[in-house]
Design a protein around this motif. Sequence first.
Motif, mmCIF file in Angstrom:
data_model
loop_
_atom_site.group_PDB
_atom_site.id
_atom_site.type_symbol
_atom_site.label_atom_id
_atom_site.label_comp_id
_atom_site.label_asym_id
_atom_site.label_seq_id
_atom_site.Cartn_x
_atom_site.Cartn_y
_atom_site.Cartn_z
ATOM 1 N N PRO A 39 0.871 -1.159 -0.012
ATOM 2 C CA PRO A 39 0.087 -0.105 -0.032
ATOM 3 C C PRO A 39 0.933 1.184 0.060
ATOM 4 O O PRO A 39 2.059 1.305 0.255
ATOM 5 N N SER A 42 4.050 2.353 2.303
ATOM 6 C CA SER A 42 4.623 1.044 2.776
ATOM 7 C C SER A 42 6.198 0.845 2.918
ATOM 8 O O SER A 42 6.648 0.000 3.432
ATOM 9 N N HIS A 199 1.523 -1.006 -8.674
ATOM 10 C CA HIS A 199 0.329 -1.038 -8.078
ATOM 11 C C HIS A 199 -0.502 -1.991 -8.439
ATOM 12 O O HIS A 199 -1.555 -2.437 -7.795
ATOM 13 N N ARG A 215 4.407 -4.181 4.069
ATOM 14 C CA ARG A 215 3.520 -3.016 4.866
ATOM 15 C C ARG A 215 4.405 -2.500 6.086
ATOM 16 O O ARG A 215 4.880 -3.306 6.660
ATOM 17 N N LEU A 234 -3.393 -10.387 0.620
ATOM 18 C CA LEU A 234 -4.041 -9.336 0.170
ATOM 19 C C LEU A 234 -4.740 -8.538 1.332
ATOM 20 O O LEU A 234 -4.855 -7.285 1.444
ATOM 21 N N THR A 237 -2.266 -7.082 3.851
ATOM 22 C CA THR A 237 -1.603 -5.844 3.299
ATOM 23 C C THR A 237 -2.513 -4.756 3.060
ATOM 24 O O THR A 237 -2.159 -3.353 3.352
ATOM 25 N N TYR A 238 -3.522 -5.043 2.321
ATOM 26 C CA TYR A 238 -4.419 -3.913 1.726
ATOM 27 C C TYR A 238 -5.732 -3.960 2.419
ATOM 28 O O TYR A 238 -6.395 -2.785 1.949
ATOM 29 N N ASP A 239 -5.781 -4.788 3.318
ATOM 30 C CA ASP A 239 -7.257 -4.654 4.038
ATOM 31 C C ASP A 239 -8.393 -4.778 2.965
ATOM 32 O O ASP A 239 -9.417 -4.069 3.292
#
Length: 260
Positions: A39, A42, A199, A215, A234, A237-239
């Motif tokens: 993200p 990070s 990304h 992260r 996922l 790291t990205y919620d």
Amino acid sequence: MMNGLFAEHVTVRYGQRTVLDDLTVGPFPTGKVSALLGPNGSGKSTLLRALAGLGEATGQVMLGSDVLSRMSLAQRTRRCLYLPQTLPATVHLQVLESLLAAQNATGALPGITGGDEIDAALRMLDIFGIADLAMRYMDELSGGQRQLVGLAQALGRHPDALLLDEPLSALDLHHQFAVMDVLRRETERRNIVTVMVLHDLNIAVRMTDYDVILRDGKIIAAGSPHDVITPDTLRQTYDIVARVETCSRGLPHIMVDGLG
Ligand SMILES: Nc1ncnc2c1ncn2[C@@H]1O[C@H](COP(=O)(O)OP(=O)(O)OP(=O)(O)O)[C@@H](O)[C@H]1O
């Protein structure tokens, strides 16, 4: 000879804040394209810059058996080329001239002399599908066109490692795939290391060979895209709640169901 790019015990601080704390990462394999994922904020760009020897970083960076972190910045830049996220302010220089200037900055390349330099530069533009821009001025190009020229300049300098910060950010869908194709082909043909901050997870899962997910400056996972890009990582790291599906052609595809 060379078995990849790796870093040991890398620490980077901005003022009082430690962004990377004793991080060991790699090897990013030779002949393959690797991605740094994670993200915003990070630590991807910070790690890429530390690999390139830019900024204040402690720790050791190696390219095969060569200790890059013991070299002078000039020597190191020759081996390891870093392309920043935003390209430098443009100058009133024709695209072809800018490529020649980049080649000259590197010094004489093996087997390339005189008129061959121009041929080599034109070939590089052709590889990226922008031969028609050769006589255009840099400060009259679109953002995406400038990004393509930046990539042509970078490859034209024949580094042993290419470190690219979001090299697809200004490109349309066609050019994103075309550039990934070129980078994969040239990385393999030259047996160099390519590491890029990305990304787009679908590009990462389909078109990279080795991925690292960060992260908060920590490595969540590292390895093949299949092992690294999973619903579990996922979410961590990205919620997000996401699935890795297989499309009708048998290729992996990430479906995001919502926020975690
Ligand atoms: N020059 C700087 N001075 C102070 N803090 C910085 C500086 N550059 C980055 N940081 C901080 O370090 C952390 C990591 O930043 P970095 O740019 O490496 O993240 P990133 O993963 O590349 O993010 P993005 O995806 O948004 O580009 C962030 O918290 C950021 O605010």
